[in-house]
Design a protein around this motif. Structure first.
Motif, PDB file in Angstrom:
ATOM      1  N   TYR A   2      53.852  39.362  34.415  1.00 32.56           N
ATOM      2  CA  TYR A   2      52.856  39.901  35.335  1.00 32.56           C
ATOM      3  C   TYR A   2      52.352  38.781  36.236  1.00 32.56           C
ATOM      4  O   TYR A   2      51.913  37.749  35.770  1.00 32.56           O
ATOM      5  N   VAL A   4      49.653  37.530  38.959  1.00 31.54           N
ATOM      6  CA  VAL A   4      48.305  37.832  39.399  1.00 31.54           C
ATOM      7  C   VAL A   4      48.031  37.062  40.683  1.00 31.54           C
ATOM      8  O   VAL A   4      48.245  35.862  40.751  1.00 31.54           O
ATOM      9  N   GLN A   8      43.258  39.462  43.034  1.00 37.17           N
ATOM     10  CA  GLN A   8      43.185  40.261  41.809  1.00 37.17           C
ATOM     11  C   GLN A   8      42.395  39.529  40.736  1.00 37.17           C
ATOM     12  O   GLN A   8      41.561  40.119  40.052  1.00 37.17           O
ATOM     13  N   LEU A   9      42.652  38.231  40.583  1.00 41.07           N
ATOM     14  CA  LEU A   9      41.928  37.445  39.588  1.00 41.07           C
ATOM     15  C   LEU A   9      40.445  37.398  39.931  1.00 41.07           C
ATOM     16  O   LEU A   9      39.592  37.540  39.046  1.00 41.07           O
ATOM     17  N   HIS A  12      38.887  40.665  38.944  1.00 43.80           N
ATOM     18  CA  HIS A  12      38.688  40.749  37.493  1.00 43.80           C
ATOM     19  C   HIS A  12      37.459  39.936  37.061  1.00 43.80           C
ATOM     20  O   HIS A  12      36.686  40.375  36.207  1.00 43.80           O
ATOM     21  N   ARG A  52      44.518  38.394  31.363  1.00 42.65           N
ATOM     22  CA  ARG A  52      45.036  38.151  32.715  1.00 42.65           C
ATOM     23  C   ARG A  52      44.999  36.669  33.061  1.00 42.65           C
ATOM     24  O   ARG A  52      45.887  36.149  33.729  1.00 42.65           O
ATOM     25  N   GLU A  55      47.957  35.103  31.416  1.00 40.22           N
ATOM     26  CA  GLU A  55      49.175  35.451  32.139  1.00 40.22           C
ATOM     27  C   GLU A  55      49.301  34.631  33.417  1.00 40.22           C
ATOM     28  O   GLU A  55      50.385  34.150  33.759  1.00 40.22           O
TER      29      GLU A  55
END
Length: 100
Positions: A2, A4, A8-9, A12, A52, A55
């Motif tokens: 995945y 990121v 997106q991070l 989150h 996340r 990842e």
């Protein structure tokens, strides 16, 4: 694996922060089932954020290793060019440091 993106991070992190803030507010004014619901949501968000982040860290390590391998191969294939580039960068850094 995945991948990121930064946005997106960031999203989150913002969601986890919002859930944590909601948890703090809930502990001040609420009790019982409402508190448990907010706490559960915050814990889930933090677990997701942690996963996340791991990842993203793994993806960064893979990319860094690939870049290091490419650099190593380039230096072995063209050592004199690599020496010239390194010398040029060294001179540039020396000039910038000397100006200060």
């Amino acid at each position: 694996m995945y991948e990121v993106t930064n946005s997106q991070l960031n999203d989150h992190f913002k969601a986890a922060l919002a859930d944590a803030e909601a948890l703090v507010k809930a502990t001040a004014n609420l009790g019982g089932e409402s508190l448990a619901t907010v706490r559960t949501k915050a814990e889930e968000s933090l677990k997701m954020l942690r996963a996340r982040s791991l990842e993203a860290q793994e993806a960064l390590v893979v990319k860094a290793r690939a870049a290091a391998n490419l650099t190593d191969a380039y230096v072995h294939d063209s050592p004199w060019e690599a020496i010239g580039v390194a010398a040029g960068v060294g001179v540039l850094i020396g000039v910038l440091v000397a100006r200060r």
